[in-house]
Scaffold this motif. Structure first.
Motif, PDB file in Angstrom:
ATOM      1  N   ALA A  28     -10.945  42.333  -3.423  1.00  0.00           N
ATOM      2  CA  ALA A  28     -11.325  43.687  -3.601  1.00  0.00           C
ATOM      3  C   ALA A  28     -11.930  44.418  -2.348  1.00  0.00           C
ATOM      4  CB  ALA A  28     -12.108  43.571  -4.673  1.00  0.00           C
ATOM      5  N   ALA A  29     -12.855  43.586  -1.812  1.00  0.00           N
ATOM      6  CA  ALA A  29     -13.559  44.012  -0.719  1.00  0.00           C
ATOM      7  C   ALA A  29     -12.646  44.449   0.582  1.00  0.00           C
ATOM      8  CB  ALA A  29     -14.753  42.950  -0.292  1.00  0.00           C
ATOM      9  N   VAL A  30     -11.710  43.584   0.816  1.00  0.00           N
ATOM     10  CA  VAL A  30     -10.913  43.822   1.884  1.00  0.00           C
ATOM     11  C   VAL A  30      -9.941  44.911   1.687  1.00  0.00           C
ATOM     12  CG1 VAL A  30      -8.946  42.670   2.992  1.00  0.00           C
ATOM     13  CG2 VAL A  30     -10.811  41.132   2.795  1.00  0.00           C
ATOM     14  N   SER A  36     -10.609  52.473   3.049  1.00  0.00           N
ATOM     15  CA  SER A  36     -11.583  53.315   3.529  1.00  0.00           C
ATOM     16  C   SER A  36     -11.316  53.718   4.660  1.00  0.00           C
ATOM     17  CB  SER A  36     -13.164  52.576   3.640  1.00  0.00           C
ATOM     18  OG  SER A  36     -13.470  52.243   2.241  1.00  0.00           O
ATOM     19  N   VAL A  37     -10.856  52.949   5.692  1.00  0.00           N
ATOM     20  CA  VAL A  37     -10.092  53.208   7.002  1.00  0.00           C
ATOM     21  C   VAL A  37      -9.225  54.270   6.899  1.00  0.00           C
ATOM     22  CG1 VAL A  37      -8.916  52.275   8.982  1.00  0.00           C
ATOM     23  CG2 VAL A  37     -10.800  51.065   7.897  1.00  0.00           C
ATOM     24  N   ILE A  38      -8.008  54.127   6.064  1.00  0.00           N
ATOM     25  CA  ILE A  38      -7.008  55.074   5.861  1.00  0.00           C
ATOM     26  C   ILE A  38      -7.620  56.524   5.430  1.00  0.00           C
ATOM     27  CG2 ILE A  38      -5.075  55.718   4.221  1.00  0.00           C
ATOM     28  CD1 ILE A  38      -4.546  52.528   3.942  1.00  0.00           C
ATOM     29  N   ILE A  39      -8.327  56.619   4.383  1.00  0.00           N
ATOM     30  CA  ILE A  39      -8.843  57.819   4.175  1.00  0.00           C
ATOM     31  C   ILE A  39      -9.765  58.425   5.292  1.00  0.00           C
ATOM     32  CG2 ILE A  39     -10.546  59.030   2.528  1.00  0.00           C
ATOM     33  CD1 ILE A  39      -9.399  57.161   0.491  1.00  0.00           C
ATOM     34  N   THR A  40     -10.598  57.668   5.831  1.00  0.00           N
ATOM     35  CA  THR A  40     -11.678  58.218   7.132  1.00  0.00           C
ATOM     36  C   THR A  40     -10.607  58.763   8.035  1.00  0.00           C
ATOM     37  OG1 THR A  40     -13.048  56.589   6.426  1.00  0.00           O
ATOM     38  CG2 THR A  40     -13.133  57.631   8.612  1.00  0.00           C
ATOM     39  N   VAL A 102      -8.754  57.058  -4.166  1.00  0.00           N
ATOM     40  CA  VAL A 102     -10.262  57.702  -4.133  1.00  0.00           C
ATOM     41  C   VAL A 102     -10.742  57.063  -5.270  1.00  0.00           C
ATOM     42  CG1 VAL A 102     -11.443  59.877  -4.388  1.00  0.00           C
ATOM     43  CG2 VAL A 102      -9.700  59.808  -2.889  1.00  0.00           C
ATOM     44  N   LEU A 103      -9.927  56.891  -6.435  1.00  0.00           N
ATOM     45  CA  LEU A 103     -10.522  56.398  -7.550  1.00  0.00           C
ATOM     46  C   LEU A 103     -10.973  55.036  -7.502  1.00  0.00           C
ATOM     47  CD1 LEU A 103     -11.068  56.560 -10.685  1.00  0.00           C
ATOM     48  CD2 LEU A 103      -8.722  56.005 -11.120  1.00  0.00           C
ATOM     49  N   TYR A 104     -10.263  54.159  -6.785  1.00  0.00           N
ATOM     50  CA  TYR A 104     -10.359  52.982  -6.548  1.00  0.00           C
ATOM     51  C   TYR A 104     -11.733  52.705  -5.649  1.00  0.00           C
ATOM     52  CZ  TYR A 104     -10.149  48.053  -4.800  1.00  0.00           C
ATOM     53  OH  TYR A 104     -10.342  46.583  -4.351  1.00  0.00           O
ATOM     54  N   GLN A 105     -12.029  53.557  -4.797  1.00  0.00           N
ATOM     55  CA  GLN A 105     -13.170  53.758  -3.746  1.00  0.00           C
ATOM     56  C   GLN A 105     -14.323  53.987  -4.762  1.00  0.00           C
ATOM     57  OE1 GLN A 105     -12.886  52.464  -1.337  1.00  0.00           O
ATOM     58  NE2 GLN A 105     -12.189  53.797   0.320  1.00  0.00           N
ATOM     59  N   ILE A 106     -14.130  54.715  -5.493  1.00  0.00           N
ATOM     60  CA  ILE A 106     -15.245  55.008  -6.644  1.00  0.00           C
ATOM     61  C   ILE A 106     -15.746  53.841  -7.521  1.00  0.00           C
ATOM     62  CG2 ILE A 106     -16.057  56.571  -8.527  1.00  0.00           C
ATOM     63  CD1 ILE A 106     -14.410  58.767  -7.159  1.00  0.00           C
TER      64      ILE A 106
END
Length: 122
Positions: A28-30, A36-40, A102-106
């Protein structure tokens, strides 16, 4: 015999609880880092770089039809700029997919807060 089985069951259940509560979820961390890289990058990459330097899709070049991922990079960049109509035009699945990212990030950030709060206070 019954007491021996219940004792083994007790040890197994307690060992599983220990593992579940004290081991960090590496896959899950990977996935969190990749998303995060994709969204950034969608917020940082300039438009002209995206539209002029993206390679041609191999599936589209060989079959003449767009694959399910065609236009995702451009549509993610359009979503990050607030242009939802353009994003929908590039790829119709981009808005739900970006929303899921985004939901997964939250949810993962909430998991991290809960995990580290438990580690600090226990």
């Amino acid at each position: 015999m019954q007491s021996r089985l219940s004792g083994l069951h007790f040890l197994f259940v307690n060992s599983m609880r220990y593992r579940a509560s004290y081991y960090f979820n590496i896959p899950a961390a990977v996935l969190f880092v990749i998303i995060s890289v994709i969204i950034t990058f969608t917020f940082l990459i300039p438009d002209d770089l995206i539209h002029n330097s993206l390679p041609v899709c191999e599936y589209k070049a060989s079959n003449g039809k767009e694959c399910s991922a065609c236009g995702l990079t451009r549509s993610f960049c359009e979503i990050s700029k607030g242009n939802l109509q353009n994003a929908e035009r590039y790829n119709s699945a981009s808005i739900p997919l970006f929303s899921a990212f985004v939901l997964y990030q939250i949810l993962f950030i909430a998991y991290l807060i809960k995990y580290f709060r438990k580690k600090i206070f226990i």
